[in-house]
Design a protein around this motif. Structure first.
Motif, PDB file in Angstrom:
ATOM      1  N   ALA A  80       0.845  -1.179   0.000  1.00 14.72           N
ATOM      2  CA  ALA A  80       0.000   0.000   0.000  1.00 14.72           C
ATOM      3  C   ALA A  80       0.881   1.229   0.000  1.00 14.72           C
ATOM      4  CB  ALA A  80      -0.893   0.007   1.236  1.00 14.72           C
ATOM      5  N   ASP A  81       0.799   2.024  -1.048  1.00 10.35           N
ATOM      6  CA  ASP A  81       1.646   3.191  -1.161  1.00 10.35           C
ATOM      7  C   ASP A  81       0.865   4.490  -1.063  1.00 10.35           C
ATOM      8  OD1 ASP A  81       3.744   1.641  -1.512  1.00 10.35           O
ATOM      9  OD2 ASP A  81       4.084   2.051  -3.631  1.00 10.35           O
ATOM     10  N   SER A  82      -0.408   4.430  -1.405  1.00 15.83           N
ATOM     11  CA  SER A  82      -1.167   5.672  -1.499  1.00 15.83           C
ATOM     12  C   SER A  82      -2.621   5.381  -1.169  1.00 15.83           C
ATOM     13  CB  SER A  82      -1.073   6.210  -2.935  1.00 15.83           C
ATOM     14  OG  SER A  82      -1.677   5.283  -3.816  1.00 15.83           O
ATOM     15  N   ILE A  83      -3.353   6.469  -0.931  1.00 13.23           N
ATOM     16  CA  ILE A  83      -4.786   6.333  -0.665  1.00 13.23           C
ATOM     17  C   ILE A  83      -5.458   5.676  -1.873  1.00 13.23           C
ATOM     18  CG2 ILE A  83      -6.906   7.622  -0.247  1.00 13.23           C
ATOM     19  CD1 ILE A  83      -5.072   7.712   2.118  1.00 13.23           C
ATOM     20  N   GLU A  84      -5.031   6.072  -3.078  1.00 13.13           N
ATOM     21  CA  GLU A  84      -5.637   5.505  -4.289  1.00 13.13           C
ATOM     22  C   GLU A  84      -5.411   3.993  -4.336  1.00 13.13           C
ATOM     23  OE1 GLU A  84      -3.920   8.374  -4.244  1.00 13.13           O
ATOM     24  OE2 GLU A  84      -5.774   9.524  -4.478  1.00 13.13           O
ATOM     25  N   GLN A  85      -4.165   3.608  -3.960  1.00 10.97           N
ATOM     26  CA  GLN A  85      -3.889   2.165  -4.002  1.00 10.97           C
ATOM     27  C   GLN A  85      -4.759   1.410  -3.004  1.00 10.97           C
ATOM     28  OE1 GLN A  85       0.065   0.621  -3.113  1.00 10.97           O
ATOM     29  NE2 GLN A  85       0.421   0.636  -5.317  1.00 10.97           N
ATOM     30  N   LEU A  86      -4.958   1.995  -1.833  1.00 16.35           N
ATOM     31  CA  LEU A  86      -5.844   1.359  -0.848  1.00 16.35           C
ATOM     32  C   LEU A  86      -7.248   1.228  -1.438  1.00 16.35           C
ATOM     33  CD1 LEU A  86      -4.757   3.285   2.401  1.00 16.35           C
ATOM     34  CD2 LEU A  86      -4.265   0.904   1.840  1.00 16.35           C
ATOM     35  N   ALA A  87      -7.677   2.282  -2.114  1.00 19.50           N
ATOM     36  CA  ALA A  87      -9.027   2.274  -2.675  1.00 19.50           C
ATOM     37  C   ALA A  87      -9.157   1.233  -3.786  1.00 19.50           C
ATOM     38  CB  ALA A  87      -9.382   3.662  -3.207  1.00 19.50           C
ATOM     39  N   TYR A  88      -8.111   1.154  -4.620  1.00 24.18           N
ATOM     40  CA  TYR A  88      -8.136   0.137  -5.673  1.00 24.18           C
ATOM     41  C   TYR A  88      -8.200  -1.262  -5.077  1.00 24.18           C
ATOM     42  CZ  TYR A  88      -7.492   2.896  -9.907  1.00 24.18           C
ATOM     43  OH  TYR A  88      -7.696   3.717 -10.959  1.00 24.18           O
ATOM     44  N   TRP A  89      -7.428  -1.441  -4.006  1.00 26.46           N
ATOM     45  CA  TRP A  89      -7.398  -2.770  -3.379  1.00 26.46           C
ATOM     46  C   TRP A  89      -8.795  -3.130  -2.865  1.00 26.46           C
ATOM     47  CZ3 TRP A  89      -8.449  -4.912   1.353  1.00 26.46           C
ATOM     48  CH2 TRP A  89      -7.952  -6.191   1.583  1.00 26.46           C
ATOM     49  N   VAL A  90      -9.438  -2.157  -2.208  1.00 25.41           N
ATOM     50  CA  VAL A  90     -10.789  -2.413  -1.676  1.00 25.41           C
ATOM     51  C   VAL A  90     -11.727  -2.728  -2.842  1.00 25.41           C
ATOM     52  CG1 VAL A  90     -12.772  -1.391  -0.507  1.00 25.41           C
ATOM     53  CG2 VAL A  90     -10.476  -1.004   0.393  1.00 25.41           C
TER      54      VAL A  90
END
Lengths: 323, 430, 324
Positions: free
Chosen positions: B235-245
């Motif tokens: 997890a590098d960024s808020i966007e990456q967290l969102a993509y993961w979810v």
């Protein structure tokens, strides 16, 4: 062409034979003190075969040997310390303590290994010779094997292919009269095993295996023949195993008279007697003292070397990723 | 005589494999009354007090103080009569439960209440998957009928026990939690409430709130990358967290959601609404990150670097409103969890990218302003991690609740109110 | 892309690797003038000469031992052992020689040799020419064992095996040699130790190698008619095993059928099911089902042999049983 060793070469053979004898006796003493681990296979009395046969080899040549290979290791140029350290399972051993005394190797020096599956060294050397032939290299492979190994099926397969393809390999039969406790005449249909070489269309010669010069001459000639591309040959070196199969051998099957007779023809004695014609006594004594001192020092150093640390070998991991 | 097992399930939703027995409030032979504190256990992040379910006598203790018990295990027995249970009282950690997973077998084989259909010495036959799902959902397999060979309880049987009347159009993944690491599902409704925890926490952050949300709903609490059971996910960024979810939801076949996010999870929820990959029906944000630059960097650093329970407790206390105290054993449990899953490095890396120099390096205000669904923001007035003043940046359409005396974690400090507000957001969508 | 038979794909791999690297040489029974009893080495002696493509006497034991040491001393031998049933003759060279030296000699030797062989039943070759024996090989540490099922993998994996610095046993199947398939043009390498998902599914995972992959794909078709969605994983490599592919598939389907053409007891299917328990126990909703040869010799007569071999029907039955 290597035929007769020079005085310097013979003196070097003598020095190495002395070192191996001191090595074997040192191991015997430490075994009695309970300081060795596992069985140790001594080659006392057979030093001339391993030392003089490998003395004819060049740096790029390869040799395979048996579980009783200390003379071959030293003969092909390995130092005492890594050999002794390996025998004592040290981190500084030639194989970092993983191999033990039967499987010592030094790839750089062309010692591609002791082998404790009796007979396995024969196709091993043959395979190296195959590699040399395919790659067009001017080298030879040598196999030092025993009269026990000569009775294996793989010996036949390998020698047939070696002769068939004229591979550059020299088979040095170290006939020490016993396969473990069973005498050769109870194991072999023929007394002189090298007569089988004729069955492969391969030349052979029988020599006194306790006479380093005789071994050197015969093996040297066969090696040069192989190097010229004329194919393999066999030298049968008649010798005798003075100290039993291994440190676990209870003995009782070798007669005192037989042992005494072979001791009278100790290869060290034969070489020393021959050398006195060309080398003065003081020089011999100096060489002898130096050999002893070198072995003592190597034992002392190796015994104080550190033990290795265990780690799982990733190359053997059965899974494609670490687990 | 009837025996009433004291079990971890009575502590509420729990997703850990094991709990630590901290202290017994009664000793074998003591008379107990329903509602009395009987045993305190340390769960994922908190010391939980278990109350006696019936009047009677404590007749047996199966896990002594200091012992670990698998979730679902019977910790002891309350009997209607004063007779002592014949089994010896465990005073030393027994080798089976100390060894770890095999203790689960004991848990399910342990005697159960007389009202259950099985004889007390029946061994329950269940597939490993069925056992895992039941454990995660807090279901006692003794009450589940197996339909596999030899009456084996399979995944489908647990799914049926979780939801006896599945809605016809229900997304597949929710009925079973099948294979979805880090996803927990309970209840039933077509559109699930997806809950995203804050930095350094995991899905157990919602344990007090979940049981209060009501029965006819579907919930999914996720472990974000770098946290909990998703520690190995990058997890590098808020966007990456969102993509993961969003990948996780897609894998579960979920297309419509209600989002609830706390702090970092709030920012992630907002980023998820911008992706457009799932149809978001409503958004409830608890002290969300990303609405302003300020953040208590010392708290974040202290959280990731503390290596002793005492040190961590000092920092964790900052989560709460003034004068509030953490439950006993909470900090120790958090440390143990961090060490067990080994995510300290992942957390520090995340801090470096998102919260370096006491600054929130990302702006979620545009995403918040772009929302066209019911939106609610809940913030503790005494929040010492992210200032409640950030709530002033909420757009006019968002409902804002500023809770007096509450700090950064309304879901822990005011679970009932938080649950009520979440449900009001959800229901407001019709 | 070119449509090729499995044997032709292997031939192409050998030809390309021999042309690229003069240290690659072939030896084995009937491989030179005759081109191999399965025609895998056809035309190679003419192209590369008698030194690099050698017909040998019937001496599997020594040949395998020679491959080990030739590989340690500068060449990349590719040895053909005509039938996997002859592998027991090679075992000393594999178990006591090849497997030990890299470790025992402290990493100072490489052993880049490939032992190609073919196994498996179904052709009426009888009890001494029909076995798979892959479990026996995969048991040995330090040796890779691969068994491709398609012409494309046959080529790409043989090229990878020849370039690998560890010993690789390359298992072919007599009933696959004439199978045709698209093979990518050019120097395409298929890495060893990576499984391939041939069919996506959600209800049950079928794991297989070599000819059993073909049966597993047929079984997946049969299961589709039963309303069951089966995932087919071609493991391709028995050792190293792509355990992540196994866990990923089981985490999706929760039901596993492992298929192997070897004997059942102590067999590769047993290893797979133990591996599944090690890494994915909590994903299992049913015991792992094994489809293998029964523990007995392979008979000659057609109905006897056919009755014994694992096939699509048996795989289907096992899948249905595990889903009960």
């Amino acid at each position: 062409m290597k035929n007769t060793p020079s005085v310097e070469e013979h003196l070097e053979i003598y020095r190495k034979m002395l070192m191996v004898r001191h090595l074997e006796e040192g191991l015997g003493a430490l075994h009695k003190e309970g300081r060795t681990r596992g069985p140790i296979h001594r080659c006392d009395g057979q030093e001339a075969v391993g030392i003089a046969a490998t003395a004819v080899l060049e740096a790029g040549d390869k040799v395979t040997t048996t579980h009783r290979g200390h003379a071959v290791y030293i003969g092909k140029g390995m130092e005492l310390r890594p050999v002794i350290a390996e025998i004592f399972g040290r981190e500084t051993g030639a194989c970092a303590g993983r191999a033990g005394h039967m499987l010592v190797a030094d790839v750089e020096k062309g010692v591609i290994g002791g082998n404790a599956i009796v007979g396995a060294g024969i196709p091993a050397a043959t395979g190296m010779a195959l590699s040399m032939q395919v790659m067009g290299q001017p080298n030879v492979a040598m196999c030092v094997f025993g009269d026990g190994a000569a009775q294996t099926g793989i010996c036949h397969e390998a020698m047939n292919m070696a002769a068939l393809w004229k591979l550059p390999v020299v088979f040095v039969l170290e006939h020490n009269q016993f396969g473990l406790t069973v005498p050769s005449d109870v194991q072999s249909s023929v007394k002189d095993i090298s007569i089988r070489a004729a069955g492969y269309g391969m030349p052979s010669e029988i020599v006194d295996g306790n006479d380093a010069v005789a071994v050197y001459r015969a093996v040297g000639a066969m090696a040069e023949r192989a190097r010229r591309g004329e194919g393999p040959g066999m030298i049968e070196c008649k010798t005798y195993r003075l100290e039993g199969f291994s440190t676990s051998d209870m003995g009782g099957y070798q007669t005192k008279e037989e042992i005494a007779a072979w001791k009278a023809r100790d290869p060290l004695k034969i070489s020393r007697d021959a050398l006195t014609a060309d080398v003065d006594e003081a020089k011999l004594v100096e060489v002898e003292a130096k050999a002893k001192a070198d072995v003592d020092e190597a034992f002392a150093t190796a015994l104080s070397d550190p033990m290795p640390q265990f780690a799982i070998d990733e190359a053997c991991n059965p899974y494609s990723e670490a687990h | 005589m009837a025996n009433h097992p004291i079990s971890i399930e009575s502590a509420g939703g729990e997703y850990m494999e094991a709990v630590l027995v901290v202290s017994w409030a009664a000793k074998p032979g003591d008379r107990v009354k329903a509602g009395d504190l009987i045993v305190t256990v340390e769960t994922a992040k908190a010391a939980t007090e278990v109350e006696a379910s019936h009047d009677g006598w404590l007749t047996r203790i199966d896990f002594a103080e200091g012992q670990e018990a698998p979730v679902g295990a019977v910790l002891g027995l309350i009997s209607d009569t004063e007779e002592m249970a014949t089994e010896p009282i465990a005073s030393q950690p027994d080798p089976v439960s100390a060894a770890g997973t095999s203790g689960l077998e004991n848990a399910f084989a342990a005697p159960v209440a007389a009202s259950t259909p099985r004889a007390t010495d029946d061994r329950i036959i269940a597939s490993p998957l069925a056992r895992r799902i039941a454990r995660q959902a807090g279901i006692d397999l003794a009450g589940v009928t197996g339909t596999g060979p030899n009456g084996r309880i399979k995944q489908r049987d647990v799914a049926r026990a979780l939801d006896p009347h599945p809605a016809p159009a229900r997304p597949k993944g929710l009925s079973s939690t099948s294979g979805a690491a880090g996803i927990m599902a309970t209840g039933s409704r077509l559109i699930p409430i997806v809950l995203l925890h804050g930095f350094g926490a995991d899905k157990s952050a919602w344990r007090q709130v979940l049981p209060l949300l009501g029965k006819d709903i579907e919930t999914l609490a996720l472990d974000l990358p770098g946290h909990g059971s998703s520690t190995d996910q990058p997890a590098d960024s808020i966007e990456q967290l969102a993509y993961w979810v969003s990948d996780k939801l897609e894998a579960e076949g979920i297309e419509h959601v209600h989002l609830v996010g706390h702090s970092l999870g709030g920012a992630t929820a907002l980023a998820l609404t911008s992706l457009g990959r799932v149809a978001v029906q409503s958004v409830t944000l608890l002290a969300p990150a990303g609405l302003g630059p300020e953040i208590n960097g010392s708290f974040i650093t202290g959280l990731t670097r503390s290596e002793t329970p005492d040190a961590l407790e000092r920092w964790l206390t900052l989560m709460l409103g003034e004068n509030a105290a953490l439950p006993q054993g909470y900090a120790a449990a958090v440390i143990r969890q961090i060490e067990k899953i080994g995510n300290r490095g992942a957390l520090e890396a995340l801090v470096g990218r998102l919260f370096a120099h006491d600054t929130q390096a990302f702006d979620m205000v545009p995403a918040l302003k772009a929302l066209s669904v019911p939106t609610r923001i809940i913030w503790g007035r005494s929040d010492r991690v992210i200032p409640a003043s950030h709530a002033a940046r909420a757009p006019d359409f968002a409902a804002v609740h500023l809770l007096p005396g509450v700090g950064h974690v309304p879901q822990m400090e005011a679970p009932a109110l938080t649950a009520r507000l979440i449900m009001e957001t959800v229901r407001s969508t019709g | 892309m070119a449509l090729m038979r499995y044997a032709e794909a292997l031939n192409a791999a050998l030809r390309e690797e021999m042309a690229a690297d003069p240290s690659v040489f072939l030896f084995g029974e009937d491989i030179g003038r005759y081109g191999g009893v399965f025609k895998v080495t056809k035309g190679l002696m003419e192209e590369f000469g008698e030194s690099r493509v050698r017909d040998t006497p019937i001496s599997e034991q020594a040949m395998t031992a020679m491959a080990v040491t030739a590989a340690m001393t500068g060449t990349r031998p590719v040895l053909e052992i005509m039938y996997a049933d002859f592998i027991p003759l090679s075992l000393d060279a594999l178990v006591n020689q090849a497997s030990i030296y890299n470790y025992i000699w402290d990493g100072k030797v490489k052993m880049p040799f490939v032992l190609r062989t073919q196994g498996g039943g179904g052709s009426g070759a009888g009890a001494q020419h029909s076995k798979a024996l892959d479990s026996m090989l995969a048991h040995i540490p330090g040796i890779k064992v691969v068994a491709p099922s398609t012409p494309a993998d046959a080529k790409g994996m043989l090229k990878a095996a020849i370039r690998d610095d560890q010993p690789v046993v390359f298992l072919e199947h007599k009933l696959l040699y004439n199978v045709r398939g698209e093979v990518p043009d050019g120097d395409i390498i298929v890495p060893l130790g990576k499984a391939a998902t041939l069919r996506e599914g959600k209800d049950v995972s079928l794991f297989a190698t070599s000819k059993m992959v073909v049966e597993a794909v047929k079984a997946a078709d049969l299961l589709q008619a039963d309303g069951i969605s089966a995932e087919v994983i071609d493991l391709r490599s028995l050792r190293p095993l792509d355990v992540n592919a196994i866990v990923t598939s089981i985490s999706k389907t929760h039901h596993a059928v492992v298929v192997n053409e070897g004997w059942r007891f102590c067999g590769y299917a047993a290893e797979l099911s133990a591996t599944i328990m090690d890494f994915a126990f909590d994903e299992l909703d049913a015991p792992v089902a094994r489809v293998t040869l029964p523990d007995m010799p392979i008979p000659y007569s057609e109905p006897l042999e056919i009755a014994m071999l694992p096939n699509a029907d048996k795989i289907r039955a096992a899948a249905l049983a595990t889903l009960k």
